[in-house]
Design an enzyme around this catalytic site. Structure first.
Site, PDB file in Angstrom:
ATOM      1  N   ASN A   1      -6.956   4.957  -5.587  1.00 44.22           N
ATOM      2  CA  ASN A   1      -5.899   5.328  -6.513  1.00 44.22           C
ATOM      3  C   ASN A   1      -6.424   6.154  -7.683  1.00 44.22           C
ATOM      4  O   ASN A   1      -7.455   5.803  -8.270  1.00 44.22           O
ATOM      5  CB  ASN A   1      -5.214   4.072  -7.040  1.00 44.22           C
TER       6      ASN A   1
ATOM      7  N   LYS B   1      -6.544   1.821  -0.002  1.00 48.12           N
ATOM      8  CA  LYS B   1      -6.113   2.640  -1.129  1.00 48.12           C
ATOM      9  C   LYS B   1      -7.269   3.135  -1.996  1.00 48.12           C
ATOM     10  O   LYS B   1      -8.240   2.430  -2.221  1.00 48.12           O
ATOM     11  CB  LYS B   1      -5.151   1.838  -2.029  1.00 48.12           C
TER      12      LYS B   1
ATOM     13  N   HIS C   1       8.701  25.662  -9.993  1.00 50.30           N
ATOM     14  CA  HIS C   1       9.672  24.655  -9.527  1.00 50.30           C
ATOM     15  C   HIS C   1       9.044  23.772  -8.440  1.00 50.30           C
ATOM     16  O   HIS C   1       9.758  23.239  -7.603  1.00 50.30           O
ATOM     17  CB  HIS C   1      10.943  25.318  -8.959  1.00 50.30           C
TER      18      HIS C   1
ATOM     19  N   SER D   1      -6.979  -1.176  -4.442  1.00 51.09           N
ATOM     20  CA  SER D   1      -5.771  -1.979  -4.545  1.00 51.09           C
ATOM     21  C   SER D   1      -6.125  -3.434  -4.312  1.00 51.09           C
ATOM     22  O   SER D   1      -7.019  -3.749  -3.526  1.00 51.09           O
ATOM     23  CB  SER D   1      -4.765  -1.506  -3.496  1.00 51.09           C
TER      24      SER D   1
END
Lengths: 445, 445, 445, 445
Positions: free
Chosen positions: D280, D278, D151, D272
């Site tokens: 990514n 960034k 979970h 980015s």
């Protein structure tokens, strides 16, 4: 008397009978029959006396359905036949007059359209309830900051209110879509007969008015073979479910120990059969998991209609279970989302700490250079170089940036300015978020 | 005592509880618990006395389930908790020992695998029954001719037996696929615990042997997050359903007045609520209509698993309803197909008349030219020209062909030779069809 | 300078680069950049001189794209980077100013929205062209009769015009859906920046007006993560494709030798590589076959969005190929449908002969009894018995019916009355069909 | 000469022509034609001289295809016609003999089966390469600890090697599935002719042997209408893609600043356009995003086959684009996964710190009580109460547990024991992980 000489095979009946699932259409079927009977009287196709007998019989049938005493018979193939059988048991042979100028083909299309129309409205109301829960939550967390993510990488800080409002606008589009689905279902099939129209001068407008339909299907063939209104409602449900799956995924993510942005209320979580410490975001996971089910229903109904010659074919019976389950699933999900949003406890400190990551002001640093005259693309390159240098030297970006760009860089990298500079319409600056809240409140009336 | 201070929201329970559909897994859950308890005794993890108390308690629970007296409680979230609760009511606190060295995560995966394994075998048997029905029908109509169609245009004549055998070979592949699905489900998850294995020296091989699993899941993380066996069974069911949809479509087509090749038995058809003359092939239409439903289930389970981090997530609860409905739907469809094939009355004259269409020997005419030395492509062009001429002049092809190609052309255009010249392996010549029948009979043992 | 020290792996670039398919967005990307640059000038974010340099540079880029001389570079990851690179090659460093106050995240969303908006309009026009072709065909065959079918069994006779008009009303709903898709795409994302808005006081309304958007996305997070407009257009395309698959299926069926209702023009059919006599309705078959492809695209984009956290994620790149192929496929199918409908030659005699099947007046016979006072259900039973008797005795229904019901039965079973008695609104009586034609003509203006 | 009097409509050709995508089947088509021609000679259906002329002509065609000089003509409808046309240009009228005893219906099925067979093998090799990369990574991180999640909540600690091996076992099942897909495609359709077999005594076994098929399609009708091998390969590709989507999702998650478990290499990430800081995980996101595309292809081919009457229909042309794109997509994804797994730098400290969360030993504490004789369910309740008390008092679980359960509890809550106690087969104890590694290495030979 029938044209058939042999009884039906039980395996055929198991496949063919729909009463196991279409019985939930009894309110629609009764409403339709009442309106149809009244119209037959108004047009003198049956006598007023017969009309009264039919209404009384339908009253008796309805009473049994309401109190749970209605007994389905093994031979009841579908809800239409079950109700007509019972009507005739109550009212006598006059019950057989009800099907004058009507076929099961236009009858079932009318029941499903009625159901879809009301289901669209109910879903819209549930969407609005979730929008209201989100708006309340946005107001409670107006200026709480957290990182906005792109590619699940911290990108730029935003207010939690702004993030929650993003869902409000998705749901606003769902409302529009549900309204379109409702309109799509608001065209009366009844009166098309089996496929070609009927031999009686019926008054379809009267029936439409009584049942609340906005228009009359203009072509009898299309009326009995059309299930676009099912597809339109499934589309609206599928998009909304997909939206909710994104909300569910974020709640799961934010509930993790690593993010720690939110704690779901005990009333919306469950424990583990083996691990005593667990508090599992089951409802959020199911929100995520239900979208493919609704999308699956949409695809299946397309499949049923694929390549199907006009007019009515038994294949169309496969519309109902997909529709019913999609409607039920969406209702469960919307209720769950509203409950979780209302009960979620956000952790202001954890979110703020994550948003304070200095690197996420790098764009603002580049914009500083732009205001000094550097073309953006070049400024982007300069700051990327500073980031790389800071990472390689293991020092804060500010250490490198102030040296390279002057003391103003330190101001930029200071947190409070990052959000409030996003002043463009729809941006995360507080004034803009307040605009959004006002607009959204106005939408909900 | 629990780590939770508040009760669950009813709307959460409505979304979260699975006992409404997973209750049908009670036989699997009981079988598993019996095997697990016996292993715990064998490994001295619980005492022999406790083991006996557990088996006796499980006997009592099973008796209630078999005679329908088992009462589910509102708080029973799933079948596992329901059975353990009732066991403890019967057996006392010792019931709480059953969950030693087990988690619901490996428990539910084991139940579903057991179910899938047996469902695959049952579907295979139903496929074999349909194959047998088709073989019988093929033998009854060994040399009945009908046109083979490409693009739904009459193309070349074939024997009905040959056409029916095409479905036998499709189903033979379905058997293979169902066998693979069975194998895929024959790997025991139990013993994986929540995800990491358990703190006890359990004997997984013993449990596997008792439950009939062929192997043990080699990695505990994979064991609780794997649902490939569901996908494999849904794939097998989807392909088989798609095959049956083709059979259903052909029965619908052949039942039309225009084709008139077959009349379905009264026991597998139904009438119209408005048109007294109608005899509708409802079961054949539903055969056609059910495939998208099963395919939809397959797509939905893919969607559930899409992008799901390891290990167990609540999303996996969405495997069961898709699986159950696919299994039930396929069973209904296979029974319907077998019933219709067994009861179908083919119309020898209508089929033969359609197959006597002279134009469908045009390829044989081209092949005649090939045997005389003309390259096939050129021969094809010559015959196409003759066809065009015949159509334009409104005369039989033979009239034109004999003039152009000599009297041999008349022989070729004579019907009986068309089928028996298809002597290549797998062709429609009778000797070849008999080969097929022998091979297919041998497959079914 | 970049924050990266190593080059990209070629296998990464093969997966990551989108320029292979997003290059078709160049007109949208240029239009957007022009509008954005003008706004930057208007708001004094860049100088007028820089603005002119950018427009001139964009002129040069556009000229190359129009004449096919634009050379993509290996490092051009996507169309946005390709155009900016080339712009900078033309205009010098000022090209780097174009990306001020803009991110690829809002840029790509804007391109796709622009594309979707115009594609929806183009599809609507193609739908209207098909509606016009169907209306023309309906007028040419106003009173030609054929059987209406339910369950592919002859049910009741209708006029061909009535049958063709059924498709007009389906398409009318497709128009509505395409209009909704257009509206859904008419909300400007630009100005949302990466996700949080931008640091400049931009004028989004000015950009929206220049690009023809009806509104501005109210929330920057939603603006970059929203792809509902793709789903809405795919929904409209999927439903329309499913409609066309029904038309295709009917053309295939009616082209069969058994039905023989229509002959497709040579220009829309093809031959066989082996069978010289074949004339295959390939286009009609492909019309039928393409719907699952479009539906598959819809399902896939749902899958991409499923469980995706906000805001922009690379996953969203998977929107474009699905959208483009759906748009292209629908355009091909609409053109094919219009071509086939315009060129189809219907066979009046074959259709009339099929419609003259006496059994299909059985409902009218039952209605005769209703007018005499018998409840419909009882009348239905009486006539079903007569049908069974006629079939068992092998005689015409009239022989049995006149004996049982009197000479009026013979009148009813006479053909001309069957259609003209379907006088209910939307029925097949000629006056009603003329009403439909008028309404439909009015819709198309 | 053809039976058609008019030319084809360009819009028809745009819809109908497949040469735009089936041209990639040229190697399969040439191989088939060579084998077919050799067989025709061996069976004296054409002369040895003609056979040599055909092979020489095919050599010439192949040379053009290999060096890129082959020119497709506007009238080339598909790759089969293009190659035969060019063959005849090279070889003269003898080229027209190649199509003797062959139809495009069995020809195209054979090409696609050949393609699918080899594509399955290539995919299997790529799966094995990824398995090897995972095994290497598992060995490099044999005893690195991280939390196992259920979970997405920390549940129990595991070794990273154990987690990575979970993917190895998923891929092992993919190998099995790809092998089954290969077997499914290894049945030769050629020799079925248009649908009924051919008029010549051909030697299908000879052709099968030359082309590497393991068997001959036993029924000519099934041979031309069967596309199960496409569905089987798409199933294998879809399940594998879904597995990879889970790996991609975990890499995205673990790359987040919040988890911080892994850093992907620069060569597999991108920056980015607006945010200089960034980095990514684009490739990991695309891994996640591609599964719905492949699943969409599977669903679409099911849709194409749905309700399709036998034998060949043009609809079957819709098999190829789905198949090709699925194969290409899977290849890109497997390469990306292998590249990322090989280059990923895991952060031992971050993972260990997360795994040291004391709460995740709660199950072990319950098991301690079990070994003292408490039934598990009761022990679970006791520990859950301790957890709740610790959380409410804001103190470590150990503080509460030692008081309640004695000093042994402190030992249990000490980290190193947690993993090594998972000694059950398939558990995370090191000895068990080494067993897995050995087994997996053996599988790869």
């Amino acid at each position: 008397m029938s044209r058939f000489s042999g009884p039906q095979d039980p395996a055929f009946q198991a496949l063919n009978a729909s009463v196991g699932f279409d019985r939930r259409l009894w309110p629609e079927d009764l409403a339709q029959s009442r309106a149809h009977a009244r119209m037959l009287v108004a047009r003198s196709i049956i006598s007023a006396q017969d009309g009264e007998a039919l209404q009384a019989g339908l009253d008796a049938v309805e009473a049994e359905l309401r109190d749970g005493s209605f007994a389905f018979a093994p031979a009841d193939e579908d809800i239409h036949m079950a109700l007509e059988r019972r009507l005739t048991e109550h009212a006598g042979p006059v019950g057989g007059r009800l099907h004058t100028a009507r076929s099961r083909n236009d009858q079932v299309a009318t029941d499903v359209a009625l159901y879809a129309r009301e289901a669209a409205l109910a879903a819209r109301a549930a969407v609005e309830a979730l929008m209201a829960a989100l708006l309340d939550a946005a107001e409670r967390h107006l200026d709480w900051t957290l990182p906005g993510y792109t590619h699940l990488q911290r990108a730029q800080p935003v207010y939690l209110s702004h993030h929650l409002l993003a869902y409000v606008w998705m749901l606003e589009r769902d409302r529009t879509r549900l309204q379109a689905a409702r309109d799509s279902a608001s065209v009366l099939p009844l009166g098309a007969g089996a496929l070609a129209g009927v031999n009686f001068e019926i008054d379809r407008a009267m029936v439409a008015a009584e049942l609340g339909f906005g228009a009359i299907a203009p072509n009898s063939i299309d009326a009995v073979s059309n299930r676009d209104f099912v597809l339109d409602l499934l589309h609206a449900a599928a998009v909304c479910s997909t939206h909710l799956s994104r909300l569910g995924a974020e709640l799961v993510l934010w509930s993790s120990q690593e993010f720690g942005f939110v704690e779901l209320p005990d009333s919306w979580t469950s424990g583990s059969s083996i691990m005593p410490q667990k508090k599992n975001p089951d409802a959020a996971e199911l929100l995520r998991a239900k979208a493919p089910r609704v999308v699956g229903h949409l695809g299946a109904v397309h499949g049923v209609l694929h390549g199907l010659p006009l007019t009515y074919n038994k294949d169309l019976q496969e519309d109902k279970e997909h529709l019913f389950d999609a409607v039920d699933t969406l209702a469960l999900c919307l209720a769950a989302a509203a409950g979780m949003v209302a009960g979620a406890r956000f952790d202001r400190e954890r979110m703020a700490a994550a948003a304070a990551d200095e690197l996420i002001a790098a764009t603002d640093l580049a914009d500083l250079l732009v205001t000094r005259g550097t073309p953006f693309r070049e400024a982007h390159g300069v700051v990327a170089g500073l980031v790389r240098e800071a990472l390689e030297r293991g020092v804060p970006l500010a250490d490198v940036a102030v040296g390279a760009l002057g003391p103003e860089a330190a101001d930029v990298l200071e947190r409070s300015s990052w959000l409030e500079s996003k002043v463009s319409e729809g941006g995360t600056a507080l004034a803009r978020v307040r605009d959004q809240l006002d607009r959204a409140r106005a939408l909900l009336g």
